[in-house]
Design an enzyme around this catalytic site. Sequence first.
Site, mmCIF file in Angstrom:
data_model
loop_
_atom_site.group_PDB
_atom_site.id
_atom_site.type_symbol
_atom_site.label_atom_id
_atom_site.label_comp_id
_atom_site.label_asym_id
_atom_site.label_seq_id
_atom_site.Cartn_x
_atom_site.Cartn_y
_atom_site.Cartn_z
ATOM 1 N N ARG A 97 35.811 74.842 31.594
ATOM 2 C CA ARG A 97 36.936 73.943 31.257
ATOM 3 C C ARG A 97 37.073 73.972 29.740
ATOM 4 N NH1 ARG A 97 38.751 68.123 33.531
ATOM 5 N NH2 ARG A 97 39.490 69.572 35.100
ATOM 6 N N HIS A 124 45.875 75.251 35.406
ATOM 7 C CA HIS A 124 44.833 74.537 36.167
ATOM 8 C C HIS A 124 44.829 75.095 37.595
ATOM 9 C CE1 HIS A 124 41.925 71.675 37.195
ATOM 10 N NE2 HIS A 124 42.582 70.538 37.052
ATOM 11 N N GLN A 127 43.041 73.319 40.735
ATOM 12 C CA GLN A 127 43.762 72.137 41.209
ATOM 13 C C GLN A 127 44.935 72.537 42.103
ATOM 14 O OE1 GLN A 127 43.189 68.669 40.502
ATOM 15 N NE2 GLN A 127 44.635 68.510 42.203
ATOM 16 N N ASP A 216 52.281 64.327 36.653
ATOM 17 C CA ASP A 216 50.980 64.450 35.982
ATOM 18 C C ASP A 216 51.058 63.584 34.733
ATOM 19 O OD1 ASP A 216 48.441 65.303 35.206
ATOM 20 O OD2 ASP A 216 49.139 67.205 34.360
ATOM 21 N N CYS A 256 47.455 65.138 40.424
ATOM 22 C CA CYS A 256 46.111 65.738 40.378
ATOM 23 C C CYS A 256 45.044 64.725 39.970
ATOM 24 C CB CYS A 256 46.101 66.938 39.435
ATOM 25 S SG CYS A 256 46.409 66.524 37.704
ATOM 26 N N ARG A 284 39.814 69.233 46.579
ATOM 27 C CA ARG A 284 39.227 70.017 45.486
ATOM 28 C C ARG A 284 37.903 70.630 45.938
ATOM 29 N NH1 ARG A 284 40.522 69.370 40.143
ATOM 30 N NH2 ARG A 284 39.282 71.266 39.981
HETATM 31 N N1 CP Z 1 42.263 66.776 38.520
HETATM 32 C C1 CP Z 1 41.206 67.068 37.747
HETATM 33 O O1 CP Z 1 40.986 68.199 37.318
HETATM 34 O O2 CP Z 1 40.408 65.994 37.487
HETATM 35 P P1 CP Z 1 39.171 65.941 36.498
HETATM 36 O O3 CP Z 1 39.708 65.996 35.093
HETATM 37 O O4 CP Z 1 38.518 64.622 36.803
HETATM 38 O O5 CP Z 1 38.265 67.096 36.762
HETATM 39 N N1 NVA Z 2 47.361 67.879 32.505
HETATM 40 C C1 NVA Z 2 46.134 67.137 32.591
HETATM 41 C C2 NVA Z 2 45.412 67.450 33.850
HETATM 42 C C3 NVA Z 2 44.128 66.677 34.038
HETATM 43 C C4 NVA Z 2 43.361 67.082 35.260
HETATM 44 C C5 NVA Z 2 45.269 67.449 31.378
HETATM 45 O O1 NVA Z 2 45.203 68.617 30.981
HETATM 46 O O2 NVA Z 2 44.673 66.532 30.828
#
Ligand code: CP
Ligand code: NVA
Length: 299
Positions: A97, A124, A127, A216, A256, A284
């Site tokens: 990440r 992502h 997701q 989102d 998400c 997930r």
């Molecule tokens: N939706 C998602 O990726 O959540 P987290 O940031 O909690 O991993």
């Molecule tokens: N768009 C959001 C998604 C979180 C899972 C972010 O990047 O923070």
Amino acid sequence: MKHLLSILDVEKDFEKIIDDAIAMKKNGYEKVLKDKVLAMIFEKSSTRTRVSFETAMQKLGGHAIFLSKNDIQLGRGETIEDTAKVLSRYVDVIMYRAYSHKNMVELAENASVPVINGLDDEEHPCQVIADFMTIKEKKGRLHGLKMSYFGDGDNNMAHSLMLASAIFNMEMEIVAPKKYWPSRHYIEMAERLGGKIRIMEMNENAGKNADIIVTDTWVSMGDEAEKEERLRAFKGYTVDENIMARAKPDAIFMHCLPAYYGYEVTKSVAHGKQSVIFDEAENRMWAQMAILKWSLDLL
Ligand code: CP
Ligand code: NVA
């Protein structure tokens, strides 16, 4: 090497991954990842991605190692290249990440094991695989549905959803203030896949006849410095009962998570009877199990 850096990396196997995830959820699973190890590097916070990957590895007989950037030498200046080369000597898969997609690509280029994008500033994919699994569970199909996405049209979720909707020949509506419309690059990629994308500012027809309403956060991780400006720009884009009423009566609401109630969505919609947000969160884990099998050629 089968990396999953973009949703396009699973284009051909997308539905196979979804079907495997649904089958494991329904019928159970074998411990096909016995003795396999996943390293998970996190530069940003996570609830779902961390816990679902860790649980997925455990369920399939393997093991996951959580590596916060600040706890490993990467946070003190060790290069991504060396991190990739070292981790590849120990583990079978790496999940990352990251803040930047460039770093994601650099890690993958230097790893000799598959790398899975657990979110970066561009996409992502994990997701969106779980989301499309959820859509298939709820609607019984993917092709030909209409998805309306409200909010930040140029963030990681919007990008991956646009590409995924194109792969499944969905109708995709992006409803966003002009400044936050998707970048040309993603529109072109989606159109090359045959995607039917319509981009618009908020209007009284936005979301009309949609099968899926999705939103989102307006302030993604990494955008915190622009928070005030963004909250101003997105005013009027909250998904509420009025927007849900324009969609088909059996439309589902997706997010998400994490959600910020009163901003991108009202709590009554997010926790209402059309919402599938907690199914998405659960999925997930099932999707992760199928993604891990796919990346190790076990699907
Ligand atoms: N939706 C998602 O990726 O959540 P987290 O940031 O909690 O991993
Ligand atoms: N768009 C959001 C998604 C979180 C899972 C972010 O990047 O923070």
